[in-house]
Motif scaffolding. Structure first.
Motif, PDB file in Angstrom:
ATOM      1  N   GLY A   1      27.611   6.243 -10.542  1.00 32.85           N
ATOM      2  CA  GLY A   1      28.461   5.426  -9.664  1.00 32.85           C
ATOM      3  C   GLY A   1      28.960   4.171 -10.361  1.00 32.85           C
ATOM      4  N   ILE A   2      29.398   3.207  -9.538  1.00 32.34           N
ATOM      5  CA  ILE A   2      29.935   1.960 -10.098  1.00 32.34           C
ATOM      6  C   ILE A   2      29.163   0.779  -9.535  1.00 32.34           C
ATOM      7  CG2 ILE A   2      32.266   2.853 -10.513  1.00 32.34           C
ATOM      8  CD1 ILE A   2      33.139   1.570  -7.864  1.00 32.34           C
ATOM      9  N   ASP A   3      29.257  -0.364 -10.235  1.00 32.89           N
ATOM     10  CA  ASP A   3      28.628  -1.569  -9.682  1.00 32.89           C
ATOM     11  C   ASP A   3      29.675  -2.369  -8.890  1.00 32.89           C
ATOM     12  OD1 ASP A   3      30.215  -2.929 -11.453  1.00 32.89           O
ATOM     13  OD2 ASP A   3      28.583  -3.567 -12.778  1.00 32.89           O
ATOM     14  N   ASP A   4      29.284  -3.565  -8.414  1.00 30.92           N
ATOM     15  CA  ASP A   4      30.193  -4.355  -7.559  1.00 30.92           C
ATOM     16  C   ASP A   4      31.482  -4.743  -8.274  1.00 30.92           C
ATOM     17  OD1 ASP A   4      28.370  -4.205  -5.629  1.00 30.92           O
ATOM     18  OD2 ASP A   4      27.631  -6.280  -5.811  1.00 30.92           O
ATOM     19  N   GLU A   5      31.402  -4.817  -9.596  1.00 33.52           N
ATOM     20  CA  GLU A   5      32.609  -5.195 -10.344  1.00 33.52           C
ATOM     21  C   GLU A   5      33.446  -3.990 -10.767  1.00 33.52           C
ATOM     22  OE1 GLU A   5      30.112  -7.694 -12.473  1.00 33.52           O
ATOM     23  OE2 GLU A   5      30.300  -8.620 -10.494  1.00 33.52           O
ATOM     24  N   GLY A   6      33.037  -2.807 -10.363  1.00 36.70           N
ATOM     25  CA  GLY A   6      33.816  -1.619 -10.696  1.00 36.70           C
ATOM     26  C   GLY A   6      33.470  -1.022 -12.048  1.00 36.70           C
ATOM     27  N   SER A   7      32.440  -1.563 -12.716  1.00 43.21           N
ATOM     28  CA  SER A   7      32.026  -0.978 -13.998  1.00 43.21           C
ATOM     29  C   SER A   7      31.310   0.345 -13.735  1.00 43.21           C
ATOM     30  CB  SER A   7      31.071  -1.912 -14.738  1.00 43.21           C
ATOM     31  OG  SER A   7      31.723  -3.118 -15.041  1.00 43.21           O
ATOM     32  N   LEU A   8      31.512   1.296 -14.665  1.00 43.99           N
ATOM     33  CA  LEU A   8      30.840   2.588 -14.528  1.00 43.99           C
ATOM     34  C   LEU A   8      29.399   2.468 -15.022  1.00 43.99           C
ATOM     35  CD1 LEU A   8      31.188   5.674 -13.914  1.00 43.99           C
ATOM     36  CD2 LEU A   8      31.686   5.953 -16.346  1.00 43.99           C
ATOM     37  N   LEU A   9      28.474   3.030 -14.268  1.00 41.97           N
ATOM     38  CA  LEU A   9      27.064   3.022 -14.670  1.00 41.97           C
ATOM     39  C   LEU A   9      26.720   4.387 -15.255  1.00 41.97           C
ATOM     40  CD1 LEU A   9      25.616   1.367 -11.439  1.00 41.97           C
ATOM     41  CD2 LEU A   9      26.152   0.236 -13.607  1.00 41.97           C
ATOM     42  N   ILE A  10      26.142   4.369 -16.458  1.00 40.42           N
ATOM     43  CA  ILE A  10      25.688   5.637 -17.053  1.00 40.42           C
ATOM     44  C   ILE A  10      24.234   5.448 -17.483  1.00 40.42           C
ATOM     45  CG2 ILE A  10      26.070   7.359 -18.862  1.00 40.42           C
ATOM     46  CD1 ILE A  10      28.947   6.520 -19.048  1.00 40.42           C
ATOM     47  N   ARG A  11      23.403   6.363 -17.009  1.00 43.07           N
ATOM     48  CA  ARG A  11      21.973   6.311 -17.347  1.00 43.07           C
ATOM     49  C   ARG A  11      21.755   7.148 -18.603  1.00 43.07           C
ATOM     50  NH1 ARG A  11      18.119   4.571 -13.812  1.00 43.07           N
ATOM     51  NH2 ARG A  11      19.591   4.641 -12.089  1.00 43.07           N
ATOM     52  N   GLY A  12      21.348   6.475 -19.680  1.00 41.95           N
ATOM     53  CA  GLY A  12      21.132   7.170 -20.951  1.00 41.95           C
ATOM     54  C   GLY A  12      19.756   7.806 -21.017  1.00 41.95           C
ATOM     55  N   GLU A  13      19.390   8.276 -22.225  1.00 41.87           N
ATOM     56  CA  GLU A  13      18.115   8.992 -22.383  1.00 41.87           C
ATOM     57  C   GLU A  13      16.917   8.136 -22.028  1.00 41.87           C
ATOM     58  OE1 GLU A  13      17.864  10.715 -26.249  1.00 41.87           O
ATOM     59  OE2 GLU A  13      19.206  12.352 -25.653  1.00 41.87           O
ATOM     60  N   ASN A  14      17.037   6.812 -22.268  1.00 41.60           N
ATOM     61  CA  ASN A  14      15.900   5.933 -21.961  1.00 41.60           C
ATOM     62  C   ASN A  14      15.807   5.616 -20.462  1.00 41.60           C
ATOM     63  OD1 ASN A  14      17.918   4.160 -21.435  1.00 41.60           O
ATOM     64  ND2 ASN A  14      17.533   2.796 -23.169  1.00 41.60           N
ATOM     65  N   GLY A  15      16.720   6.172 -19.670  1.00 39.25           N
ATOM     66  CA  GLY A  15      16.648   6.013 -18.212  1.00 39.25           C
ATOM     67  C   GLY A  15      17.276   4.726 -17.706  1.00 39.25           C
ATOM     68  N   ARG A  16      17.635   3.826 -18.630  1.00 38.58           N
ATOM     69  CA  ARG A  16      18.218   2.543 -18.166  1.00 38.58           C
ATOM     70  C   ARG A  16      19.735   2.688 -18.008  1.00 38.58           C
ATOM     71  NH1 ARG A  16      14.813  -0.568 -21.670  1.00 38.58           N
ATOM     72  NH2 ARG A  16      16.439  -0.348 -23.184  1.00 38.58           N
ATOM     73  N   PRO A  17      20.310   2.196 -16.866  1.00 33.73           N
ATOM     74  CA  PRO A  17      21.766   2.305 -16.703  1.00 33.73           C
ATOM     75  C   PRO A  17      22.501   1.297 -17.582  1.00 33.73           C
ATOM     76  CG  PRO A  17      20.791   1.317 -14.735  1.00 33.73           C
ATOM     77  CD  PRO A  17      19.662   1.581 -15.677  1.00 33.73           C
ATOM     78  N   GLN A  18      23.530   1.749 -18.220  1.00 39.29           N
ATOM     79  CA  GLN A  18      24.403   0.850 -18.982  1.00 39.29           C
ATOM     80  C   GLN A  18      25.709   0.724 -18.230  1.00 39.29           C
ATOM     81  OE1 GLN A  18      24.654  -0.009 -22.656  1.00 39.29           O
ATOM     82  NE2 GLN A  18      23.120   1.296 -23.618  1.00 39.29           N
ATOM     83  N   ARG A  19      26.327  -0.457 -18.342  1.00 43.78           N
ATOM     84  CA  ARG A  19      27.590  -0.700 -17.624  1.00 43.78           C
ATOM     85  C   ARG A  19      28.761  -0.622 -18.580  1.00 43.78           C
ATOM     86  NH1 ARG A  19      25.910  -3.700 -12.978  1.00 43.78           N
ATOM     87  NH2 ARG A  19      23.689  -3.821 -13.344  1.00 43.78           N
ATOM     88  N   PHE A  20      29.837  -0.001 -18.126  1.00 42.06           N
ATOM     89  CA  PHE A  20      31.044   0.088 -18.956  1.00 42.06           C
ATOM     90  C   PHE A  20      32.250  -0.367 -18.143  1.00 42.06           C
ATOM     91  CE2 PHE A  20      27.976   3.022 -20.603  1.00 42.06           C
ATOM     92  CZ  PHE A  20      28.032   2.815 -21.966  1.00 42.06           C
ATOM     93  N   GLN A  21      32.959  -1.353 -18.707  1.00 41.78           N
ATOM     94  CA  GLN A  21      34.142  -1.861 -17.985  1.00 41.78           C
ATOM     95  C   GLN A  21      35.375  -1.024 -18.280  1.00 41.78           C
ATOM     96  OE1 GLN A  21      34.781  -5.970 -18.906  1.00 41.78           O
ATOM     97  NE2 GLN A  21      33.449  -6.620 -17.223  1.00 41.78           N
ATOM     98  N   ALA A  22      35.350  -0.328 -19.433  1.00 45.56           N
ATOM     99  CA  ALA A  22      36.524   0.455 -19.826  1.00 45.56           C
ATOM    100  C   ALA A  22      36.043   1.644 -20.627  1.00 45.56           C
ATOM    101  CB  ALA A  22      37.460  -0.406 -20.671  1.00 45.56           C
ATOM    102  N   GLY A  23      36.934   2.600 -20.821  1.00 42.75           N
ATOM    103  CA  GLY A  23      36.587   3.744 -21.659  1.00 42.75           C
ATOM    104  C   GLY A  23      37.161   5.033 -21.103  1.00 42.75           C
TER     105      GLY A  23
END
Ligand code: BTN
Length: 328
Positions: free
Chosen positions: A299-321
């Motif tokens: 999903g996305i966060d409040d700012e519209g960044s995409l959340l991707i959960r990597g192998e370590n299980g922690r979500p990373q935020r991406f503003q563009a891509g």
């Protein structure tokens, strides 16, 4: 105040059996029946056909299938002043025309529509194929005077609104692929291109471009796109009334813009996004600049960044891509 031709078309479209008497039209417009007839002649000259139903009145029998500004205005639900529409047979890009109009001082909001674009643009400098084939090429133009930071969710909010409109209008369940693609059944239906001019820490001009495959035949697309793209008509199994649909889109975009500006969009944004998000829970790869990141979209966060959960299980935020589904 609507033009007499728009009032005539609206009366004919709204009337239950489609027949309206010349006297009723004359009353509605506050003019003589001869004057009504002259306005109808003007409409005939623009491709409209009317039947004279004996001792009952007129019926609209053949509205033009191609984009027509009067028919769009007639289909729009009146909400205050009618929107300022520019409807062109051909243009380089509706976003470019929007910028020229802004530079010439045209008051906002306004909408630029074209039947065909010769230099339609997509995201990341790509070409947007824009034949005169019953598809929609539109730019919606605003002067929001907001801080650039407030705009991050704008395209996402618009996309979710467009999905809901398509769902209601076509009885289809489309999807949105972060950040700007509209999808159905794994194929692209349309795309959004938002361009802004920033002035002293404020967004001065905002052009929201929308390309939507409405009535094109999928096999009319270049072969490299035919496998990845579709149209609403192909998905619904029938052509759509382009002018009625365009009016519905215009009404929805203008209303969604107002909600975005006054902040009330926050009440429904998350639910709407979650309903149409095609990436949530899917394995994806995101490429941004030289960076590549794979994981499960969350999903996305409040700012519209995409959340991707990597192998370590922690979500990373991406503003563009650029995101691809791992299985595609
Ligand atoms: C994308 O998916 O990359 C975005 C496509 C946006 C296309 C629309 S068509 C109307 C407006 N004018 C343009 O030149 N581009 C946008």
């Amino acid at each position: 105040m609507s033009a007499p031709e728009v009032v005539i078309l609206r009366e004919l479209l709204d009337h239950e059996d489609g027949v309206v008497s010349g006297a009723a039209l004359a009353r509605k417009l506050g003019m003589s029946r001869v004057a009504v007839w002259m306005h109808m002649e003007k409409l005939r000259g623009q491709g409209f056909a009317f039947d004279a139903v004996r001792s009952r009145g007129y019926r609209l029998v053949r509205p033009p299938a191609a984009l027509h500004p009067l028919l769009i205005q007639a289909h729009l639900q009146p909400r205050g002043a009618p929107p300022d529409l520019i409807c062109l047979p051909e243009v380089d890009s509706t976003n470019d025309e929007a910028e020229r109009q802004l530079a010439a001082g045209r008051p906002t909001p306004f909408v630029v529509l074209a039947r065909r674009q010769t230099q339609g643009r997509g995201r990341l400098g790509r070409v947007w194929h824009s034949e005169d084939n019953g598809n929609l090429y539109a730019s919606f133009v605003f002067r929001p005077h907001l801080a650039p930071g407030r705009m991050q969710t704008f395209t996402l909010w618009m996309g979710a609104n467009l999905c809901e409109l398509v769902a209601n209008f076509c009885r289809l369940e489309p999807g949105i692929k972060w950040p700007n693609d509209l999808y159905f059944g794994g194929r692209k239906l349309g795309g959004m291109l938002t361009e802004a001019r920033v002035d002293a820490d404020q967004i001065r001009d905002l052009v929201f471009g929308l390309g939507l495959n409405v009535n094109s035949a999928p096999d009319a697309l270049p072969p490299e796109l035919a496998r990845q793209a579709t149209s609403l008509a192909a998905c619904a199994g029938r052509p759509l009334e382009l002018n009625r649909f365009t009016a519905a889109i215009i009404g929805r975009v203008l209303a969604a813009y107002d909600k975005f500006i006054d902040g009330s969009y926050r009440q429904t944004f998350a639910d709407l996004w979650n309903r149409f998000d095609v990436l949530r829970g899917q394995p994806v790869t995101l490429v941004e600049g030289g960076r590549r990141f794979s994981g499960v979209a969350g999903g996305i966060d409040d700012e519209g960044s995409l959340l991707i959960r990597g192998e370590n299980g922690r979500p990373q935020r991406f503003q563009a891509g650029e995101v691809t589904l791992a299985k595609s």
